[in-house]
Write an enzyme that holds these catalytic residues in place. Structure first.
Site, PDB file in Angstrom:
ATOM      1  N   GLY A  61     -26.705   2.154  33.970  1.00 13.93           N
ATOM      2  CA  GLY A  61     -28.088   2.019  34.584  1.00 13.93           C
ATOM      3  C   GLY A  61     -29.004   2.991  34.467  1.00 13.93           C
ATOM      4  O   GLY A  61     -30.276   2.870  34.589  1.00 13.93           O
ATOM      5  N   ASP A  96     -18.603  10.494  31.421  1.00 13.09           N
ATOM      6  CA  ASP A  96     -18.605   9.373  32.353  1.00 13.09           C
ATOM      7  C   ASP A  96     -18.523   8.084  31.483  1.00 13.09           C
ATOM      8  O   ASP A  96     -19.236   7.334  32.160  1.00 13.09           O
ATOM      9  CB  ASP A  96     -19.516   9.593  33.133  1.00 13.09           C
ATOM     10  CG  ASP A  96     -19.527   8.527  34.545  1.00 13.09           C
ATOM     11  OD1 ASP A  96     -18.444   8.163  34.755  1.00 13.09           O
ATOM     12  OD2 ASP A  96     -20.700   8.261  35.389  1.00 13.09           O
ATOM     13  N   HIS A 156     -13.505   5.920  30.126  1.00 13.33           N
ATOM     14  CA  HIS A 156     -12.547   6.321  30.851  1.00 13.33           C
ATOM     15  C   HIS A 156     -11.047   6.097  30.574  1.00 13.33           C
ATOM     16  O   HIS A 156      -9.948   6.394  31.018  1.00 13.33           O
ATOM     17  CB  HIS A 156     -12.598   5.757  32.319  1.00 13.33           C
ATOM     18  CG  HIS A 156     -13.837   6.066  33.154  1.00 13.33           C
ATOM     19  ND1 HIS A 156     -14.551   7.427  33.114  1.00 13.33           N
ATOM     20  CD2 HIS A 156     -14.670   5.222  33.916  1.00 13.33           C
ATOM     21  CE1 HIS A 156     -15.411   7.147  33.861  1.00 13.33           C
ATOM     22  NE2 HIS A 156     -15.559   6.187  34.278  1.00 13.33           N
TER      23      HIS A 156
END
Length: 218
Positions: free
Chosen positions: A49, A112, A115
């Site tokens: 986002g 981030d 993963h």
């Protein structure tokens, strides 16, 4: 001491989407506070986002360059002055190479991203040599190391947790038997810190060990 800036920013966020575990903020500030006001170059893998890139820009201050990497082309919309987004997979050497052509070194890398275990390790091996001395490589959401959905599982040798555990031996390679050689990681890494779902690698050149004995005069 932590300023609490990031936690306050998160709680008062009225801008782009931000999704973080609350306990991360103290860890961020423990390792990132020294870079505030120094115009660092920061790479964040995983844009989504766009809210975290805005947070880093506000936290590190004027002159900070925030670079994002995401597989979703729509993330390009989050670019603005001193925020640039590259599109591609974090385990693709060609994509990483394109980033490094423009930004050869980073003060901070934050993973981030997907993963996935193979991606975490591939990104680390491609990018860690390009973290500056006194810089930080920060890997978060490592609870996925225990989840099969992300190629994880307790004790599986290919997870990033087990990979990082082996790096502890490499950190101490100078003391180890001859079958463990001192390498670039050993020479350039000062510490590895583990937290709930986080591993942090601090870059700093290792010096010669000195074992000194002090005692009273006879």
């Amino acid at each position: 001491m932590s300023s609490g800036f990031l936690h306050r920013y998160f709680l008062n966020n009225s801008g782009k989407r931000l999704h973080k575990w609350v306990h991360y903020f103290d860890v961020y500030e423990r390792h990132f506070e020294r870079f505030r006001g120094t115009a660092p170059t920061v790479l964040e893998i995983g844009v989504h986002g766009g809210g975290s890139m805005e947070m880093w820009k506000a936290y590190f201050g004027e002159g900070a360059r925030i670079v994002g990497l995401d597989i979703n082309p729509e993330c390009k919309q989050h670019e603005r002055e001193n925020i640039e987004v590259f599109i591609g997979s974090q385990d693709d050497p060609a994509v990483i190479g394109t980033i490094l052509d423009k930004y050869p070194e980073f003060d901070i890398v934050i993973d981030d991203g997907s993963h996935r275990m193979s991606h975490l390790i591939a990104s680390f091996e491609l990018l860690y040599p390009h973290v500056r001395d006194n810089g930080v490589y920060f890997v978060e959401d490592l609870h996925t190391c225990y989840w099969p959905k992300y190629e994880g599982g307790l004790g599986l040798p290919h997870t990033f947790i087990e990979y990082a555990k082996r790096k502890i031996d490499q950190l101490n390679a100078v003391h180890a038997p001859e079958d463990l050689q001192v390498d670039d990681f050993s020479r350039s890494t000062d510490s590895i810190a583990f937290y709930d779902s986080i591993a942090v690698f601090e870059k700093r050149r290792q010096g010669h060990r000195q074992a000194i004995i002090t005692k009273p005069l006879d």
